[in-house]
Write a protein that holds these residues in place. Structure first.
Motif, PDB file in Angstrom:
ATOM      1  N   ILE A 169       0.841  -1.201   0.000  1.00 42.16           N
ATOM      2  CA  ILE A 169       0.000   0.000   0.000  1.00 42.16           C
ATOM      3  C   ILE A 169       0.877   1.251   0.000  1.00 42.16           C
ATOM      4  O   ILE A 169       0.632   2.213  -0.747  1.00 42.16           O
ATOM      5  CB  ILE A 169      -0.943  -0.012   1.220  1.00 42.16           C
ATOM      6  CG1 ILE A 169      -1.938  -1.172   1.109  1.00 42.16           C
ATOM      7  CG2 ILE A 169      -1.690   1.315   1.328  1.00 42.16           C
ATOM      8  CD1 ILE A 169      -2.810  -1.367   2.338  1.00 42.16           C
ATOM      9  N   ARG A 170       1.932   1.258   0.808  1.00 46.62           N
ATOM     10  CA  ARG A 170       2.851   2.399   0.856  1.00 46.62           C
ATOM     11  C   ARG A 170       3.540   2.604  -0.489  1.00 46.62           C
ATOM     12  O   ARG A 170       3.737   3.739  -0.934  1.00 46.62           O
ATOM     13  CB  ARG A 170       3.902   2.185   1.950  1.00 46.62           C
ATOM     14  CG  ARG A 170       3.382   2.354   3.366  1.00 46.62           C
ATOM     15  CD  ARG A 170       4.463   2.007   4.383  1.00 46.62           C
ATOM     16  NE  ARG A 170       4.000   2.159   5.737  1.00 46.62           N
ATOM     17  CZ  ARG A 170       4.077   3.282   6.448  1.00 46.62           C
ATOM     18  NH1 ARG A 170       4.613   4.364   5.893  1.00 46.62           N
ATOM     19  NH2 ARG A 170       3.635   3.335   7.678  1.00 46.62           N
ATOM     20  N   ALA A 171       3.904   1.507  -1.144  1.00 42.87           N
ATOM     21  CA  ALA A 171       4.567   1.618  -2.442  1.00 42.87           C
ATOM     22  C   ALA A 171       3.642   2.237  -3.487  1.00 42.87           C
ATOM     23  O   ALA A 171       4.085   2.921  -4.410  1.00 42.87           O
ATOM     24  CB  ALA A 171       5.036   0.238  -2.908  1.00 42.87           C
ATOM     25  N   SER A 172       2.337   2.004  -3.354  1.00 40.90           N
ATOM     26  CA  SER A 172       1.363   2.518  -4.326  1.00 40.90           C
ATOM     27  C   SER A 172       0.913   3.935  -4.017  1.00 40.90           C
ATOM     28  O   SER A 172       0.689   4.740  -4.922  1.00 40.90           O
ATOM     29  CB  SER A 172       0.143   1.591  -4.382  1.00 40.90           C
ATOM     30  OG  SER A 172       0.495   0.287  -4.804  1.00 40.90           O
ATOM     31  N   PHE A 173       0.768   4.252  -2.718  1.00 43.61           N
ATOM     32  CA  PHE A 173       0.143   5.526  -2.353  1.00 43.61           C
ATOM     33  C   PHE A 173       0.934   6.345  -1.333  1.00 43.61           C
ATOM     34  O   PHE A 173       0.463   7.395  -0.899  1.00 43.61           O
ATOM     35  CB  PHE A 173      -1.262   5.266  -1.795  1.00 43.61           C
ATOM     36  CG  PHE A 173      -2.152   4.529  -2.737  1.00 43.61           C
ATOM     37  CD1 PHE A 173      -2.645   5.147  -3.882  1.00 43.61           C
ATOM     38  CD2 PHE A 173      -2.497   3.204  -2.513  1.00 43.61           C
ATOM     39  CE1 PHE A 173      -3.459   4.470  -4.771  1.00 43.61           C
ATOM     40  CE2 PHE A 173      -3.316   2.511  -3.388  1.00 43.61           C
ATOM     41  CZ  PHE A 173      -3.795   3.142  -4.530  1.00 43.61           C
ATOM     42  N   GLY A 174       2.094   5.867  -0.930  1.00 45.98           N
ATOM     43  CA  GLY A 174       2.861   6.577   0.073  1.00 45.98           C
ATOM     44  C   GLY A 174       2.312   6.311   1.471  1.00 45.98           C
ATOM     45  O   GLY A 174       1.556   5.363   1.714  1.00 45.98           O
ATOM     46  N   SER A 175       2.677   7.161   2.399  1.00 45.26           N
ATOM     47  CA  SER A 175       2.207   7.016   3.784  1.00 45.26           C
ATOM     48  C   SER A 175       0.793   7.567   3.867  1.00 45.26           C
ATOM     49  O   SER A 175       0.572   8.774   4.024  1.00 45.26           O
ATOM     50  CB  SER A 175       3.133   7.770   4.743  1.00 45.26           C
ATOM     51  OG  SER A 175       2.693   7.619   6.072  1.00 45.26           O
ATOM     52  N   THR A 176      -0.182   6.706   3.702  1.00 45.33           N
ATOM     53  CA  THR A 176      -1.573   7.143   3.605  1.00 45.33           C
ATOM     54  C   THR A 176      -2.430   6.471   4.663  1.00 45.33           C
ATOM     55  O   THR A 176      -2.019   5.508   5.305  1.00 45.33           O
ATOM     56  CB  THR A 176      -2.128   6.822   2.203  1.00 45.33           C
ATOM     57  OG1 THR A 176      -3.411   7.415   2.049  1.00 45.33           O
ATOM     58  CG2 THR A 176      -2.259   5.315   1.996  1.00 45.33           C
ATOM     59  N   GLN A 177      -3.621   6.994   4.843  1.00 48.73           N
ATOM     60  CA  GLN A 177      -4.568   6.409   5.790  1.00 48.73           C
ATOM     61  C   GLN A 177      -5.151   5.137   5.204  1.00 48.73           C
ATOM     62  O   GLN A 177      -5.570   5.106   4.048  1.00 48.73           O
ATOM     63  CB  GLN A 177      -5.670   7.419   6.100  1.00 48.73           C
ATOM     64  CG  GLN A 177      -5.161   8.645   6.846  1.00 48.73           C
ATOM     65  CD  GLN A 177      -6.052   9.855   6.651  1.00 48.73           C
ATOM     66  OE1 GLN A 177      -6.489  10.148   5.543  1.00 48.73           O
ATOM     67  NE2 GLN A 177      -6.316  10.579   7.729  1.00 48.73           N
TER      68      GLN A 177
END
Length: 335
Positions: free
Chosen positions: A186-194
């Motif tokens: 998820i971080r690889a796709s959207f960065g540090s996100t909720q």
């Protein structure tokens, strides 16, 4: 029974085939060894079948109660009060616990059945609330109300105009754990996100993408993220509408695309909209004191909070599309 009557309905582009049976019909089908998973996949196939996101098998429990003729059982509001038991199968034949849009479609079909037995004229006063439905699901009881205007057909029978369903949902509980490998993806796709999981009778993974997702990306990432959950999960990608259009967007709106367990890429998801709206409030993406509008490819759902019990309420328009008679011949346990 040689054929099965199914009615096709849709709510926000999320379409379902509904078989509404009396208890004796349900018993007869059970005794015949009918293989419901096989039948569901046949019916829902958009190439060789009728085509739908799922099949709802509903048994009318009101028929077993005394004094339960359509005109005899009414709620305090004047609406008809009915009770059904529901089983939901996804388009691939797998079982599902519950569907918000499916419950809305089921209420619409029950209301159509009630109206078919009635005759109205202009002197008859009919409340806007047509039906108050209790639905027994594998995850407990759900309450659904259906409001509509009525028009009288040339035959004298009433038809529903602009039907609108409200599905009373349970509070969103915790969902499965997001493990480290998935978190890294998820971080690889959207960065540090909720991101978080939730459960309203079925499990959901909700990710704040910060941007609109296209169908291809939703399908690719949704399938990949779901693969981390052995029991499957619905994956919702959400973004604040203000991020797209700061001028015209409502502060109580989010966009959402969805990958559904057992159905794949769909136009909408009612339980997903509820889970996403509740988490969006927790993440301060929307105004917490107002109903949240969830904008999906199939249309808009409104999520409000019931003032009596603080539970979320899903509000969606519903539509009847078609009726079908499906031959049952080869759909048995031995098929």
């Amino acid at each position: 029974m040689d054929t099965l009557h199914v009615a096709k309905h849709q709510a926000l582009g999320n379409d379902f085939l509904i078989a509404l049976l009396q208890p004796d019909q349900q018993d007869a089908l059970a005794a015949s060894g009918l293989a419901w998973p096989i039948l569901a996949s046949q019916l829902c196939d958009r190439g060789s079948g009728i085509g739908a996101d799922g099949l709802i098998l509903a048994t009318d429990l009101s028929a077993a109660r005394p004094n339960s003729a359509p005109q005899a059982v009414k709620s305090d509001s004047g609406a008809q009060a009915r009770q059904v038991r529901m089983k939901l199968l996804n388009s691939d034949g797998s079982s599902a616990e519950v569907s918000g849009n499916g419950l809305a479609c089921l209420a619409h079909e029950v209301a159509r059945g009630l109206l078919s037995a009635m005759q109205l004229d202009e002197s008859v006063e009919v409340p806007g609330r047509i039906l108050e439905l209790t639905v027994d699901t594998v995850d407990g009881t759900r309450q659904v109300t259906l409001d509509a205007e009525l028009a009288t057909a040339s035959s004298g029978s009433p038809t529903l105009v602009r039907p609108f369903a409200e599905v009373h949902m349970p509070n969103v509980g915790p969902g499965p754990v997001i493990r480290a490998e998935l978190d890294e993806q998820i971080r690889a796709s959207f960065g540090s996100t909720q991101r978080d999981t939730g459960n309203v009778g079925n499990p959901h993974l909700v990710i704040n993408t910060g941007r609109r997702m296209n169908p291809r990306e939703t399908a690719r990432l949704g399938a990949g993220f779901e693969s981390h959950f052995p029991e499957g999960i619905n994956v919702e990608f959400i973004w604040c509408a203000e991020d797209e259009d700061p001028v015209s967007a409502r502060p109580s709106s989010i966009g959402m695309s969805v990958w559904e367990r057992g159905a794949g890429l769909t136009q909408a998801c009612g339980t997903g909209a509820v889970t996403a709206a509740v988490l969006a409030r927790c993440w301060n993406l929307v105004e917490p004191s107002s109903p949240t509008v969830v904008e999906m490819p199939g249309g808009e759902a409104t999520i409000s909070i019931d003032g009596d019990d603080d539970h979320p309420v899903l509000s969606v328009p519903v539509e009847h599309l078609s009726d079908h008679e499906w031959p049952l011949g080869a759909t048995s346990l031995g098929a």
